[in-house]
Scaffold this active site. Structure first.
Site, PDB file in Angstrom:
ATOM      1  N   ARG A  70      -5.510  -1.739   8.551  1.00  0.00           N
ATOM      2  CA  ARG A  70      -6.524  -2.442   8.142  1.00  0.00           C
ATOM      3  C   ARG A  70      -5.976  -3.720   7.371  1.00  0.00           C
ATOM      4  O   ARG A  70      -4.854  -3.712   6.840  1.00  0.00           O
ATOM      5  CB  ARG A  70      -7.450  -1.798   7.076  1.00  0.00           C
ATOM      6  CG  ARG A  70      -8.129  -0.384   7.477  1.00  0.00           C
ATOM      7  CD  ARG A  70      -8.841  -0.059   6.311  1.00  0.00           C
ATOM      8  NE  ARG A  70      -8.121   0.593   5.332  1.00  0.00           N
ATOM      9  CZ  ARG A  70      -7.555   1.731   5.214  1.00  0.00           C
ATOM     10  NH1 ARG A  70      -8.026   2.554   6.237  1.00  0.00           N
ATOM     11  NH2 ARG A  70      -6.952   2.382   4.349  1.00  0.00           N
ATOM     12  N   GLU A 123       0.801 -13.206  12.457  1.00  0.00           N
ATOM     13  CA  GLU A 123       1.286 -12.187  13.192  1.00  0.00           C
ATOM     14  C   GLU A 123       1.272 -10.748  12.250  1.00  0.00           C
ATOM     15  O   GLU A 123       1.253 -11.270  11.033  1.00  0.00           O
ATOM     16  CB  GLU A 123       2.671 -12.340  13.516  1.00  0.00           C
ATOM     17  CG  GLU A 123       2.999 -13.200  14.744  1.00  0.00           C
ATOM     18  CD  GLU A 123       2.162 -12.766  16.139  1.00  0.00           C
ATOM     19  OE1 GLU A 123       2.245 -11.811  16.447  1.00  0.00           O
ATOM     20  OE2 GLU A 123       1.916 -13.728  16.695  1.00  0.00           O
ATOM     21  N   HIS A 145       2.771   3.312  -8.966  1.00  0.00           N
ATOM     22  CA  HIS A 145       2.674   1.916  -9.148  1.00  0.00           C
ATOM     23  C   HIS A 145       3.779   1.391  -9.956  1.00  0.00           C
ATOM     24  O   HIS A 145       4.276   0.164  -9.844  1.00  0.00           O
ATOM     25  CB  HIS A 145       1.342   1.692  -9.932  1.00  0.00           C
ATOM     26  CG  HIS A 145       0.218   1.897  -9.336  1.00  0.00           C
ATOM     27  ND1 HIS A 145      -0.236   1.427  -8.016  1.00  0.00           N
ATOM     28  CD2 HIS A 145      -1.200   2.838  -9.549  1.00  0.00           C
ATOM     29  CE1 HIS A 145      -1.489   2.166  -7.684  1.00  0.00           C
ATOM     30  NE2 HIS A 145      -2.038   2.626  -8.672  1.00  0.00           N
ATOM     31  N   ASN A 182     -10.693  -3.146  -6.325  1.00  0.00           N
ATOM     32  CA  ASN A 182      -9.852  -2.232  -7.094  1.00  0.00           C
ATOM     33  C   ASN A 182     -10.307  -2.049  -8.539  1.00  0.00           C
ATOM     34  O   ASN A 182      -9.940  -1.174  -9.136  1.00  0.00           O
ATOM     35  CB  ASN A 182      -8.407  -2.843  -7.319  1.00  0.00           C
ATOM     36  CG  ASN A 182      -7.545  -2.547  -6.156  1.00  0.00           C
ATOM     37  OD1 ASN A 182      -6.319  -3.271  -6.027  1.00  0.00           O
ATOM     38  ND2 ASN A 182      -7.763  -1.578  -5.109  1.00  0.00           N
ATOM     39  N   ASP A 235       0.821  -1.293  -0.001  1.00  0.00           N
ATOM     40  CA  ASP A 235      -0.104  -0.235   0.102  1.00  0.00           C
ATOM     41  C   ASP A 235       0.784   1.390  -0.061  1.00  0.00           C
ATOM     42  O   ASP A 235       1.991   1.087   0.633  1.00  0.00           O
ATOM     43  CB  ASP A 235      -0.881   0.271   1.059  1.00  0.00           C
ATOM     44  CG  ASP A 235      -2.079   0.860   1.096  1.00  0.00           C
ATOM     45  OD1 ASP A 235      -2.308   1.614   0.068  1.00  0.00           O
ATOM     46  OD2 ASP A 235      -2.703   1.113   2.150  1.00  0.00           O
ATOM     47  N   GLY A 263       0.099   5.434  -4.594  1.00  0.00           N
ATOM     48  CA  GLY A 263      -0.539   6.568  -4.972  1.00  0.00           C
ATOM     49  C   GLY A 263       0.116   7.653  -4.170  1.00  0.00           C
ATOM     50  O   GLY A 263       0.506   8.685  -4.695  1.00  0.00           O
ATOM     51  N   ARG A 264       0.181   7.582  -2.703  1.00  0.00           N
ATOM     52  CA  ARG A 264       0.618   8.617  -1.837  1.00  0.00           C
ATOM     53  C   ARG A 264       2.041   8.857  -2.238  1.00  0.00           C
ATOM     54  O   ARG A 264       2.650   9.923  -2.337  1.00  0.00           O
ATOM     55  CB  ARG A 264       0.722   8.390  -0.374  1.00  0.00           C
ATOM     56  CG  ARG A 264      -0.897   8.635   0.247  1.00  0.00           C
ATOM     57  CD  ARG A 264      -1.204   7.963   1.502  1.00  0.00           C
ATOM     58  NE  ARG A 264      -1.559   6.627   1.157  1.00  0.00           N
ATOM     59  CZ  ARG A 264      -1.577   5.706   2.175  1.00  0.00           C
ATOM     60  NH1 ARG A 264      -1.330   5.942   3.344  1.00  0.00           N
ATOM     61  NH2 ARG A 264      -1.710   4.381   1.873  1.00  0.00           N
TER      62      ARG A 264
HETATM   63  C1  FPP Z   1      -1.759   0.018  -3.152  1.00  0.00           C
HETATM   64  O1  FPP Z   1      -1.319   1.604  -3.444  1.00  0.00           O
HETATM   65  C2  FPP Z   1      -1.464  -0.624  -4.346  1.00  0.00           C
HETATM   66  C3  FPP Z   1      -2.065  -1.244  -5.389  1.00  0.00           C
HETATM   67  C4  FPP Z   1      -3.686  -0.957  -5.405  1.00  0.00           C
HETATM   68  C5  FPP Z   1      -1.680  -2.072  -6.207  1.00  0.00           C
HETATM   69  C6  FPP Z   1      -0.549  -2.794  -5.869  1.00  0.00           C
HETATM   70  C7  FPP Z   1       0.144  -2.967  -7.276  1.00  0.00           C
HETATM   71  C8  FPP Z   1       1.661  -2.760  -7.501  1.00  0.00           C
HETATM   72  C9  FPP Z   1       2.290  -2.749  -6.553  1.00  0.00           C
HETATM   73  C10 FPP Z   1       1.900  -2.786  -8.844  1.00  0.00           C
HETATM   74  C11 FPP Z   1       1.446  -4.023  -9.644  1.00  0.00           C
HETATM   75  C12 FPP Z   1       1.634  -5.285  -9.316  1.00  0.00           C
HETATM   76  C13 FPP Z   1       2.530  -6.371  -9.806  1.00  0.00           C
HETATM   77  C14 FPP Z   1       2.584  -7.607  -9.012  1.00  0.00           C
HETATM   78  C15 FPP Z   1       3.206  -6.139 -11.117  1.00  0.00           C
HETATM   79  P1  FPP Z   1      -2.690   2.834  -3.386  1.00  0.00           P
HETATM   80  O2  FPP Z   1      -2.808   3.093  -4.963  1.00  0.00           O
HETATM   81  O3  FPP Z   1      -3.725   2.197  -2.614  1.00  0.00           O
HETATM   82  O4  FPP Z   1      -1.790   3.772  -2.745  1.00  0.00           O
HETATM   83  P2  FPP Z   1      -2.399   4.991  -1.966  1.00  0.00           P
HETATM   84  O5  FPP Z   1      -3.332   4.343  -0.579  1.00  0.00           O
HETATM   85  O6  FPP Z   1      -1.256   5.806  -1.350  1.00  0.00           O
HETATM   86  O7  FPP Z   1      -3.431   5.647  -2.740  1.00  0.00           O
END
Ligand code: FPP
Length: 247
Positions: free
Chosen positions: A191, A204, A34, A65, A17, A20-21
């Site tokens: 969460r 854990e 990403h 998502n 997670d 985006g931030r």
């Molecule tokens: C959360 O960050 C991340 C995701 C929704 C997707 C995770 C995806 C990747 C790491 C890239 C693609 C994966 C692979 C295996 C190639 P967020 O966008 O929710 O961040 P934020 O909470 O800061 O907005």
């Protein structure tokens, strides 16, 4: 880097997670986060193995998502396909077995194709497994498992009176996998977001403020060190656990 950690978790799962931030903080579009997150996937995959972990599960795309803006969903699917095509060679070279959990059949055809190819070509590696949770949600998994179980009962393959966790467990996406010992979530959110709710019953949890694109091998090693200091009791008393360990 050499890290001496006793009691290494066999199976680590990560809720990645904060992409985006990470991007927003730098005035960049979310997709840049990403993109950087994909590089961290590679780092974490190799780091976990170096540190002695046998299985790493990454929450890459949740059922929820799909509700994100269409351009972000499209970009994530594109990144996934790019990542899998790029990694196939390194998975084979580094003997990484790829497995998936989730409703793979609802992913774009191109992604499904490269997933099928990669899982097939790496299925004989059994030292280390990377599991990608894709189009995954624990509640959907539960419904899918209940349906499959009911069908098995109707077909006479299972007996309702013999129902137990051990029999039902075989109908989850994770059939045959060990349960996660440690679940990490990055970015400071505390969460579990519909991730491995049943399998994580005795896991854990470690929540770190580090945003996923910034997550390093040292952060993973720190989480493993913290895990090794915890006492897992599985419902027993501390005295019972110690007595069992002394045996
Ligand atoms: C959360 O960050 C991340 C995701 C929704 C997707 C995770 C995806 C990747 C790491 C890239 C693609 C994966 C692979 C295996 C190639 P967020 O966008 O929710 O961040 P934020 O909470 O800061 O907005």
């Amino acid at each position: 880097m050499s890290v001496l950690v006793e009691n290494i978790p066999q199976h680590v799962a990560i809720i990645m997670d904060g992409n985006g931030r990470w991007a927003t903080k730098r005035g960049l579009p979310r997709i840049e986060g990403h993109r950087r997150g994909v590089e961290t996937v590679r780092t974490a995959t190799l780091a976990a193995r170096d540190l002695g972990v046998r299985m790493l599960t990454l929450y890459a795309f949740s059922i929820e998502n799909w509700k994100r803006p269409q351009d972000e969903v499209g970009a994530l699917m594109g990144l996934l396909e790019y990542y899998l095509k790029r990694e196939l060679e390194t998975f084979v070279r580094d003997r990484v077995r790829l497995r998936t959990i989730g409703r793979i059949e609802d992913l774009p055809a191109g992604v499904q194709k490269v997933l099928r190819m990669t899982t097939e070509e790496t299925k004989h590696f059994n030292d280390y497994t990377l599991v990608l949770a894709l189009n995954y949600g624990a509640r959907t998994e539960m419904v899918d498992a209940a349906r499959a179980y009911a069908a098995a009962v109707a077909a006479g393959h299972e007996k309702l009176n013999d129902s137990s966790w051990e029999t039902f467990d075989r109908y989850l996406y994770t059939a045959g996998m060990p349960e996660p010992d440690l679940i990490i979530r990055t970015s400071g959110e505390t969460r579990v977001s519909n991730f491995l709710l049943l399998q994580g019953a005795y896991a854990e949890y470690i929540f770190t403020p580090v945003l996923w694109p910034d997550f390093t091998k040292a952060d993973l090693a720190a989480a493993l060190a913290e895990y090794s200091r915890r006492e897992r009791r599985f419902g027993l008393t501390s005295e019972q656990v110690k007595a069992a360990m002394d045996k």
